[in-house]
Design a protein around this motif. Structure first.
Motif, PDB file in Angstrom:
ATOM      1  N   VAL A 159       0.831  -1.202   0.000  1.00  0.00           N
ATOM      2  CA  VAL A 159       0.000   0.000   0.000  1.00  0.00           C
ATOM      3  C   VAL A 159       0.867   1.253   0.000  1.00  0.00           C
ATOM      4  O   VAL A 159       0.628   2.200  -0.748  1.00  0.00           O
ATOM      5  CB  VAL A 159      -0.950   0.006   1.220  1.00  0.00           C
ATOM      6  CG1 VAL A 159      -1.815   1.251   1.224  1.00  0.00           C
ATOM      7  CG2 VAL A 159      -1.826  -1.245   1.212  1.00  0.00           C
ATOM      8  N   ALA A 160       1.914   1.241   0.838  1.00  0.00           N
ATOM      9  CA  ALA A 160       2.775   2.421   0.953  1.00  0.00           C
ATOM     10  C   ALA A 160       3.513   2.717  -0.338  1.00  0.00           C
ATOM     11  O   ALA A 160       3.804   3.875  -0.639  1.00  0.00           O
ATOM     12  CB  ALA A 160       3.781   2.216   2.087  1.00  0.00           C
ATOM     13  N   GLY A 161       3.821   1.680  -1.123  1.00  0.00           N
ATOM     14  CA  GLY A 161       4.511   1.908  -2.392  1.00  0.00           C
ATOM     15  C   GLY A 161       3.721   2.825  -3.302  1.00  0.00           C
ATOM     16  O   GLY A 161       4.274   3.757  -3.905  1.00  0.00           O
ATOM     17  N   GLN A 162       2.419   2.584  -3.389  1.00  0.00           N
ATOM     18  CA  GLN A 162       1.582   3.414  -4.245  1.00  0.00           C
ATOM     19  C   GLN A 162       1.459   4.829  -3.693  1.00  0.00           C
ATOM     20  O   GLN A 162       1.452   5.805  -4.442  1.00  0.00           O
ATOM     21  CB  GLN A 162       0.203   2.767  -4.388  1.00  0.00           C
ATOM     22  CG  GLN A 162      -0.448   3.033  -5.732  1.00  0.00           C
ATOM     23  CD  GLN A 162      -1.285   1.863  -6.207  1.00  0.00           C
ATOM     24  OE1 GLN A 162      -0.754   0.802  -6.485  1.00  0.00           O
ATOM     25  NE2 GLN A 162      -2.574   2.061  -6.307  1.00  0.00           N
ATOM     26  N   ILE A 163       1.338   4.943  -2.377  1.00  0.00           N
ATOM     27  CA  ILE A 163       1.251   6.269  -1.760  1.00  0.00           C
ATOM     28  C   ILE A 163       2.554   7.044  -1.974  1.00  0.00           C
ATOM     29  O   ILE A 163       2.546   8.211  -2.394  1.00  0.00           O
ATOM     30  CB  ILE A 163       0.947   6.133  -0.251  1.00  0.00           C
ATOM     31  CG1 ILE A 163      -0.408   5.452  -0.038  1.00  0.00           C
ATOM     32  CG2 ILE A 163       0.974   7.497   0.434  1.00  0.00           C
ATOM     33  CD1 ILE A 163      -0.683   5.081   1.408  1.00  0.00           C
TER      34      ILE A 163
END
Length: 491
Positions: free
Chosen positions: A176-180
């Motif tokens: 999830v954090a990768g996309q953010i």
């Protein structure tokens, strides 16, 4: 600085070995290596980087296309080249780490990941970027299997349960954090770097990881090193490439003949791989993926459940990223921030997971699937009734509930799958699990992502997103049903 090496007895290839007996006390007994909190942080950092980089490019693709004139087919290769190389080499990376030393290979993989990230960030052409991404995926495959293997070899009891829960939380949060992070970095345009910053940011992180690993990660390896299973490695590579490459590249390339021939080859390559591994196991050799490992009910049933879970997860992430940017006209930052509630809820559920497992066992996974289904249904309702005025506030309840459900599933499932794997096969067991996860993530983008993009052209973005979410709900029903077959208790 001295290194401590754990040596374990290699089990019979036909019967899964029992957990190793602790060393007896006395002056001749070697102290087993212990993974300190700093060491655990370091290996978890190594686990986060490859997963972040699988998703970080989703929101950077439009900027890459504009700068390098890449075109749809080349952009698919930027994503798919990394995923295919990563998936193909993961089990081999676990085997090599078991043989030459997991800390040593972790350091080599971390250094290679930093160098290939630098090459991605400096790539002058689209083809150069694709080549660097393939190399980056190979580097990740050297590094990541050593994380789980090190945890398995250096922790026991409650410490292992906590470490595995943190690993599962790291895996989910990283996706999830990768996309953010990708959206924030592209919009920030640090020093005019634009999309290149999503790769260059890895370089200082890799340097820090190397320095920490030298100090805090103990060395472990198997007692009796096994030679590389060349036929198994080649057949596994052929099977994965023949499936993932045409599915990833087919839509953008217009489904030429080679894509159909490749897909037709896949079942034969997969069958040949299984037969070769079974024969090697029966002859007393050490196959790349020992079929005897799959006799462990916890690993076998967990792998079957991980497949639909990961396909749905990555398909959702891809479809939402495209829908928010192209369908609703949001910028990369807004598209990334739309997933913050999911990340926060996932993290909270991951922290609560170990306590809940102590009371309810693997039924926590079943409950997580039902909660995730509710979250996806809320996202579907918000998109259907709120379009085209859907904002982040309308999206937040659904993605938060979905993240809560995912956080109750993934960390617990990963802990369960490796709970019965012998310590001297930790690298192979971890490699099998991560290969299944990574291949499924790539398959999710290739299938649900392709479905979403194809329907967007004919039905529009809202209806395409609705159909994709309905398919994901079907996959969640499958995971809930499969979760009922998991071993009820966990150790």
């Amino acid at each position: 600085m001295s290194e401590t090496t754990v040596r374990t007895t290699h089990p019979s290839p036909s019967v899964p070995a029992a957990p190793p007996v602790p060393a007896t006390a006395g002056p001749a007994a070697a102290e087993p290596p212990v993974l300190t909190p700093l060491g655990l942080f370091t290996v978890l950092l190594g686990a986060a980087l490859p997963l972040i980089d699988f998703f970080i490019v989703n929101v950077a693709l439009p900027a890459i296309d504009a700068d390098l004139a890449a075109g749809p087919a080349m952009l698919e290769l930027v994503v798919g080249g990394y995923g295919v190389a990563y998936s193909v080499l993961l089990v081999l990376g676990g085997r090599i780490g078991d043989t030459v030393g997991r800390r040593r290979l972790f350091l080599a993989g971390m250094a290679a990941f930093g160098l290939t990230s630098l090459a991605c960030g400096l790539a002058p052409t689209a083809w150069t970027l694709v080549g660097a991404r393939v190399a980056q995926g190979a580097a990740a495959a050297l590094m990541l299997p050593q994380v789980l293997a090190t945890i398995q070899a250096t922790t026991q009891g409650p410490r292992r349960a906590r470490a595995m829960s943190l690993y599962g939380a790291t895996a989910g949060l990283s996706m999830v954090a990768g996309q953010i992070l990708g959206g924030v970095l592209v919009a920030a345009d640090v020093a005019g770097s634009g999309w290149r910053s999503v790769f260059l940011v890895n370089v200082p992180v890799a340097v820090a990881g190397l320095l920490l690993a030298v100090r805090a990660v103990p060395e472990t390896r198997s007692d009796r090193p096994a030679s590389v299973d060349v036929p198994g490695t080649l057949l596994l590579a052929l099977a994965l490439v023949s499936l993932l490459l045409p599915l990833t590249e087919g839509r953008a390339a217009g489904w030429p003949l080679w894509t159909w021939l490749s897909l037709a080859l896949f079942p034969f390559a997969a069958l040949a791989f299984y037969l070769a591994e079974r024969r090697a196991d029966r002859l007393g050799r050490t196959p790349l993926v020992p079929p005897s490992l799959l006799r462990l009910a916890s690993l076998r049933r967990g792998l079957v459940m991980l497949l639909p879970f990961s396909i749905g997860f990555s398909g959702f992430m891809f479809a939402v990223a495209v829908a928010l940017q192209q369908g609703l006209g949001m910028g990369p930052v807004a598209a990334g921030l739309g997933l913050v509630p999911m990340a926060l809820a996932f993290f909270a559920a991951s922290l609560a997971g170990p306590r809940l497992v102590g009371r309810f066992g693997s039924r926590v996974v079943t409950a997580g699937g039902l909660i995730q289904a509710l979250g996806i249904a809320l996202v579907l309702a918000a998109a259907w009734y709120g379009w085209p005025d859907l904002g982040l506030a309308g999206l937040a309840p659904g993605v938060a509930v979905a993240g809560l459900g995912q956080g109750l599933q993934l960390p617990v499932l990963m802990r369960l799958m490796l709970s019965d794997v012998p310590a001297d096969r930790a690298g192979v067991g971890g490699g099998v699990m991560i290969t299944t996860q990574q291949s499924s993530l790539a398959l999710g983008v290739a299938t649900l992502g392709t479905l979403f993009l194809a329907l967007s052209d004919s039905l529009g973005t809202r209806d395409a997103l609705a159909v994709t979410l309905l398919v994901q709900l079907g996959l969640i029903v499958v995971t809930v049903a499969l979760s009922l077959r998991l071993p009820r208790t966990m150790r």
